[in-house]
Design an enzyme around this catalytic site. Sequence first.
Site, PDB file in Angstrom:
ATOM      1  CB  ALA A  41      44.557  26.452  30.880  1.00  0.00           C
ATOM      2  NE  ARG A  78      42.389  43.501  38.088  1.00  0.00           N
ATOM      3  CZ  ARG A  78      43.286  44.215  38.782  1.00  0.00           C
ATOM      4  NH1 ARG A  78      43.415  45.505  38.554  1.00  0.00           N
ATOM      5  NH2 ARG A  78      44.046  43.640  39.687  1.00  0.00           N
ATOM      6  CE1 TYR A  94      46.000  31.177  33.591  1.00  0.00           C
ATOM      7  CE2 TYR A  94      46.093  33.492  34.182  1.00  0.00           C
ATOM      8  CZ  TYR A  94      45.540  32.467  33.449  1.00  0.00           C
ATOM      9  OH  TYR A  94      44.534  32.738  32.558  1.00  0.00           O
ATOM     10  CE  LYS A  99      45.995  30.265  29.916  1.00  0.00           C
ATOM     11  NZ  LYS A  99      45.020  29.592  29.056  1.00  0.00           N
TER      12      LYS A  99
HETATM   13  N1  UFG Z   1      38.700  41.593  44.546  1.00  0.00           N
HETATM   14  C1  UFG Z   1      38.229  41.996  45.796  1.00  0.00           C
HETATM   15  N2  UFG Z   1      37.540  41.058  46.520  1.00  0.00           N
HETATM   16  C2  UFG Z   1      37.290  39.776  46.079  1.00  0.00           C
HETATM   17  C3  UFG Z   1      37.772  39.412  44.809  1.00  0.00           C
HETATM   18  C4  UFG Z   1      38.475  40.341  44.074  1.00  0.00           C
HETATM   19  O1  UFG Z   1      38.447  43.115  46.228  1.00  0.00           O
HETATM   20  O2  UFG Z   1      36.655  38.998  46.798  1.00  0.00           O
HETATM   21  C5  UFG Z   1      39.433  42.584  43.733  1.00  0.00           C
HETATM   22  C6  UFG Z   1      40.838  42.136  43.375  1.00  0.00           C
HETATM   23  O3  UFG Z   1      41.750  42.536  44.375  1.00  0.00           O
HETATM   24  C7  UFG Z   1      41.055  42.851  42.047  1.00  0.00           C
HETATM   25  C8  UFG Z   1      39.668  42.918  41.423  1.00  0.00           C
HETATM   26  O4  UFG Z   1      38.759  42.710  42.496  1.00  0.00           O
HETATM   27  O5  UFG Z   1      41.508  44.136  42.275  1.00  0.00           O
HETATM   28  C9  UFG Z   1      39.419  41.846  40.362  1.00  0.00           C
HETATM   29  O6  UFG Z   1      39.773  40.584  40.892  1.00  0.00           O
HETATM   30  P1  UFG Z   1      39.402  39.193  40.187  1.00  0.00           P
HETATM   31  O7  UFG Z   1      39.916  38.098  41.060  1.00  0.00           O
HETATM   32  O8  UFG Z   1      37.964  39.177  39.824  1.00  0.00           O
HETATM   33  O9  UFG Z   1      40.206  39.247  38.838  1.00  0.00           O
HETATM   34  P2  UFG Z   1      41.773  39.489  38.579  1.00  0.00           P
HETATM   35  O10 UFG Z   1      41.869  40.863  37.963  1.00  0.00           O
HETATM   36  O11 UFG Z   1      42.607  39.210  39.746  1.00  0.00           O
HETATM   37  O12 UFG Z   1      42.063  38.303  37.582  1.00  0.00           O
HETATM   38  C10 UFG Z   1      41.875  38.372  36.213  1.00  0.00           C
HETATM   39  C11 UFG Z   1      41.615  36.966  35.660  1.00  0.00           C
HETATM   40  C12 UFG Z   1      42.851  36.111  35.834  1.00  0.00           C
HETATM   41  C13 UFG Z   1      44.029  36.816  35.216  1.00  0.00           C
HETATM   42  C14 UFG Z   1      44.196  38.192  35.825  1.00  0.00           C
HETATM   43  C15 UFG Z   1      45.305  38.954  35.189  1.00  0.00           C
HETATM   44  O13 UFG Z   1      40.521  36.389  36.322  1.00  0.00           O
HETATM   45  O14 UFG Z   1      42.650  34.879  35.163  1.00  0.00           O
HETATM   46  O15 UFG Z   1      43.008  38.938  35.636  1.00  0.00           O
HETATM   47  O16 UFG Z   1      45.845  39.882  36.071  1.00  0.00           O
HETATM   48  F1  UFG Z   1      45.165  36.122  35.446  1.00  0.00           F
END
Ligand code: UFG
Length: 333
Positions: free
Chosen positions: A79, A225, A145, A149
């Site tokens: 996906a 998270r 996305y 799902k």
């Molecule tokens: N973050 C930063 N700097 C970066 C990258 C991320 O501060 O360079 C922060 C984001 O704002 C967020 C946290 O770190 O608060 C986690 O971000 P990620 O991108 O690592 O992960 P996400 O929580 O955004 O994404 C995950 C999965 C996705 C899914 C999502 C559901 O990777 O596939 O959770 O909300 F869709």
Amino acid sequence: MILVTGGAGYIGSHCVLSLLENKQEVVVFDNLSTGFQETIDELKKIGNLKFIKGDLSKKEDLNSLFENYKIDSVFHFAAFSQVKESVLNPQKYYSNNVSGTINLLEAMIKNNVKKIVFSSTAAIYGEVQYVPIDEKHIQKPMNPYGKTKLMIENILDDYDNAYGVKSVRLRYFNVVGADIKKRIGERHNPETHLIPNVLKSTFNDARPFEIYGNDYNTKDGTCIRDYINIEDLIDAHLKALKYLENGGKTDFFNLGNAQGYSVKEVFEICKKVTEKDIQFNINKRREGDPEKLVADNKKAKEILNWNPKRNLEYGIKAAYEWEKKLQGGLKNA
Ligand code: UFG
């Protein structure tokens, strides 16, 4: 034989690794649009692995796959998974994720394959009403996305009712880590995830790490998270298949550690693990980021008999070892 779609990608490849180490015969079906041939080459050293380069949009690819291999069950990882891209290009997501899965299910039914473990996400819950999030939380995804799902989860219910296809849907929170022996690991292009980005910034002084927002209503102002280790995550997949093999009914489970870490806390653990003084800038909030995502994982513990064991520091250590390997040469491969 077990079919793994998307087996050249991050999570799929770790599932293949574990299946091969358990002496299972595996066929990977992947179009290599986001996965890597090197990952397949590495996995082939471990056990009995067949690789088919094919696309879920091509029914002829799927027909020949099911004709050539005696498939008993399916892990479906293939996906697209970038939230931002899905907002900009929903057609790509609905077409690949939803239509692709319908094609896969059609081929399964035609060939009397009735067990599927599906890679779902916490993104299906959308705006968080309460934490920890259990499986009964309202499902209102905020981006295409997450919507794709959730649509597939609904399709799987209907396909059980009508055709007897039994599914387990695993709703991942944030996944961290890599194979402890450094054979495979996380590799995205472009990389958007927190932990690989912090780790990458330690190899490049010119690019300090960016924190997206420090004005959230959390203990230190940064987002929270729930990080689940890749090995624990895969362990749940193997248990999900066992559950279906033992006649389990169609069901869905959160996969998280039930523990929240802020971006700044993650950052501090990365500093400890790398022993580097990592710099960061505070940037503005990233659009669509929920403030706090923490899983209630009791259901998976009770029904799948799953018990996540690895903490965040362990996952970051493994990710760092893998990142060193990537930086050492694999990067441009
Ligand atoms: N973050 C930063 N700097 C970066 C990258 C991320 O501060 O360079 C922060 C984001 O704002 C967020 C946290 O770190 O608060 C986690 O971000 P990620 O991108 O690592 O992960 P996400 O929580 O955004 O994404 C995950 C999965 C996705 C899914 C999502 C559901 O990777 O596939 O959770 O909300 F869709």
